[in-house]
Write an enzyme that holds these catalytic residues in place. Sequence first.
Site, PDB file in Angstrom:
ATOM      1  N   TYR A   6       0.850  -1.203   0.000  1.00 24.14           N
ATOM      2  CA  TYR A   6       0.000   0.000   0.000  1.00 24.14           C
ATOM      3  C   TYR A   6       0.885   1.252   0.000  1.00 24.14           C
ATOM      4  CZ  TYR A   6      -3.637   3.283   1.500  1.00 24.14           C
ATOM      5  OH  TYR A   6      -4.508   4.343   1.589  1.00 24.14           O
ATOM      6  N   SER A  47     -14.555   1.030   4.478  1.00 28.48           N
ATOM      7  CA  SER A  47     -13.435   0.094   4.395  1.00 28.48           C
ATOM      8  C   SER A  47     -12.576   0.145   5.650  1.00 28.48           C
ATOM      9  CB  SER A  47     -12.588   0.337   3.149  1.00 28.48           C
ATOM     10  OG  SER A  47     -11.821   1.497   3.278  1.00 28.48           O
TER      11      SER A  47
HETATM   12  P1  NAD Z   1     -13.447   2.567   0.495  1.00 23.20           P
HETATM   13  O1  NAD Z   1     -12.433   1.466   0.544  1.00 23.20           O
HETATM   14  O2  NAD Z   1     -14.423   2.706   1.612  1.00 23.20           O
HETATM   15  O3  NAD Z   1     -14.223   2.471  -0.876  1.00 23.20           O
HETATM   16  C1  NAD Z   1     -13.531   2.047  -1.990  1.00 23.20           C
HETATM   17  C2  NAD Z   1     -14.442   2.130  -3.194  1.00 23.20           C
HETATM   18  O4  NAD Z   1     -13.664   1.698  -4.298  1.00 23.20           O
HETATM   19  C3  NAD Z   1     -15.645   1.202  -3.092  1.00 23.20           C
HETATM   20  O5  NAD Z   1     -16.827   1.922  -3.402  1.00 23.20           O
HETATM   21  C4  NAD Z   1     -15.340   0.138  -4.144  1.00 23.20           C
HETATM   22  O6  NAD Z   1     -16.488  -0.394  -4.757  1.00 23.20           O
HETATM   23  C5  NAD Z   1     -14.474   0.918  -5.126  1.00 23.20           C
HETATM   24  N1  NAD Z   1     -13.648   0.074  -5.967  1.00 23.20           N
HETATM   25  C6  NAD Z   1     -12.973  -1.043  -5.618  1.00 23.20           C
HETATM   26  N2  NAD Z   1     -12.365  -1.584  -6.697  1.00 23.20           N
HETATM   27  C7  NAD Z   1     -12.657  -0.759  -7.748  1.00 23.20           C
HETATM   28  C8  NAD Z   1     -12.326  -0.780  -9.110  1.00 23.20           C
HETATM   29  N3  NAD Z   1     -11.575  -1.773  -9.644  1.00 23.20           N
HETATM   30  N4  NAD Z   1     -12.781   0.214  -9.913  1.00 23.20           N
HETATM   31  C9  NAD Z   1     -13.538   1.195  -9.395  1.00 23.20           C
HETATM   32  N5  NAD Z   1     -13.903   1.279  -8.096  1.00 23.20           N
HETATM   33  C10 NAD Z   1     -13.459   0.295  -7.280  1.00 23.20           C
HETATM   34  O7  NAD Z   1     -12.652   3.882   0.250  1.00 23.20           O
HETATM   35  P2  NAD Z   1     -11.965   4.933   1.225  1.00 23.20           P
HETATM   36  O8  NAD Z   1     -11.524   4.323   2.528  1.00 23.20           O
HETATM   37  O9  NAD Z   1     -12.856   6.110   1.227  1.00 23.20           O
HETATM   38  O10 NAD Z   1     -10.632   5.225   0.421  1.00 23.20           O
HETATM   39  C11 NAD Z   1     -10.668   5.990  -0.768  1.00 23.20           C
HETATM   40  C12 NAD Z   1      -9.246   6.344  -1.157  1.00 23.20           C
HETATM   41  O11 NAD Z   1      -8.625   7.061  -0.088  1.00 23.20           O
HETATM   42  C13 NAD Z   1      -8.367   5.126  -1.421  1.00 23.20           C
HETATM   43  O12 NAD Z   1      -7.480   5.406  -2.470  1.00 23.20           O
HETATM   44  C14 NAD Z   1      -7.614   4.969  -0.125  1.00 23.20           C
HETATM   45  O13 NAD Z   1      -6.380   4.319  -0.288  1.00 23.20           O
HETATM   46  C15 NAD Z   1      -7.419   6.421   0.263  1.00 23.20           C
HETATM   47  N6  NAD Z   1      -7.160   6.600   1.695  1.00 23.20           N
HETATM   48  C16 NAD Z   1      -8.082   6.187   2.617  1.00 23.20           C
HETATM   49  C17 NAD Z   1      -7.809   6.357   3.963  1.00 23.20           C
HETATM   50  C18 NAD Z   1      -8.783   5.923   5.027  1.00 23.20           C
HETATM   51  O14 NAD Z   1      -8.402   5.939   6.216  1.00 23.20           O
HETATM   52  N7  NAD Z   1     -10.001   5.565   4.697  1.00 23.20           N
HETATM   53  C19 NAD Z   1      -6.601   6.950   4.369  1.00 23.20           C
HETATM   54  C20 NAD Z   1      -5.691   7.352   3.387  1.00 23.20           C
HETATM   55  C21 NAD Z   1      -5.990   7.185   2.050  1.00 23.20           C
END
Ligand code: NAD
Length: 243
Positions: free
Chosen positions: A144, A181
């Site tokens: 990651y 997630s």
């Molecule tokens: P999440 O994991 O809750 O949701 C992910 C979404 O991505 C889902 O709706 C899923 O259906 C979709 N998805 C999965 N595979 C896919 C594909 N092949 N094509 C299109 N869509 C697809 O998301 P989140 O936690 O809000 O995270 C969003 C972004 O923010 C990610 O890039 C994550 O790495 C980043 N991020 C999240 C956090 C956190 O703490 N939540 C922290 C830092 C960065």
Amino acid sequence: MTKRLEGAKVLVTAAAQGIGRAIAERCAGEGAIVTATDINRDALAELSGMRTAYLDVREKGEIDELVSDCQPSVLINCAGFVHHGTILDCDNDDWAFSNDLNVTSTYRLCRAAIPAMVANGGGSIVNISSVASSIVGAPNRFVYGVTKAAIIGLTKSIAVDFASSGVRCNAICPGTIQTPSLDDRIAAQGDIDTARKAFVARQPMGRLGEAHEVASLAAYLASNEAAFTTGTVHIIDGGWTAG
Ligand code: NAD
């Protein structure tokens, strides 16, 4: 008062839930014509005030078709997957999957969208990275962190190459944000209370971030209010990496 994304054509990936959904909703509230995309059709159907479309960011053909159809002036790359483990837990398939979903997808979307942005006089790309990247190493976030560091390099490279064409490209590095997630990652650790407390303890502010707080920053970077900002990495982490 004029809404700051009035007339902008915004394409958001992974917009069915979490940070992507909050960004899509915020951009729509700021007057943008939003296309919210995801592979989760049921969750996309809950969205209103915007166009929704199925898009698997691992499929180049789908991307090219959709980008050609909606010609976004703003592209928000939000799709990402969190693999749990060290380098020893990450086999070839894990490595390939995470790199494809987190990095190559961003490359595909940017490559598809930039020519029309240039032809139309400019655009704004916002890539969602993470503080777990080149900012800081986080335990059990090996591949990651690799992918999120690559997104920072991709962002800076595009910014430099296309600054004179009016295309801006910036990255956001969230800390720990409350999303579906994250709840899954906490549940996977068994002892939910202890796991949640450990995630909260990473932030000196003593709380998790909210998706709307990331969305607010994304909408700013997408808008002309950030017209002089490109190639930057914006940390939004409740002080996690401040020390
Ligand atoms: P999440 O994991 O809750 O949701 C992910 C979404 O991505 C889902 O709706 C899923 O259906 C979709 N998805 C999965 N595979 C896919 C594909 N092949 N094509 C299109 N869509 C697809 O998301 P989140 O936690 O809000 O995270 C969003 C972004 O923010 C990610 O890039 C994550 O790495 C980043 N991020 C999240 C956090 C956190 O703490 N939540 C922290 C830092 C960065």
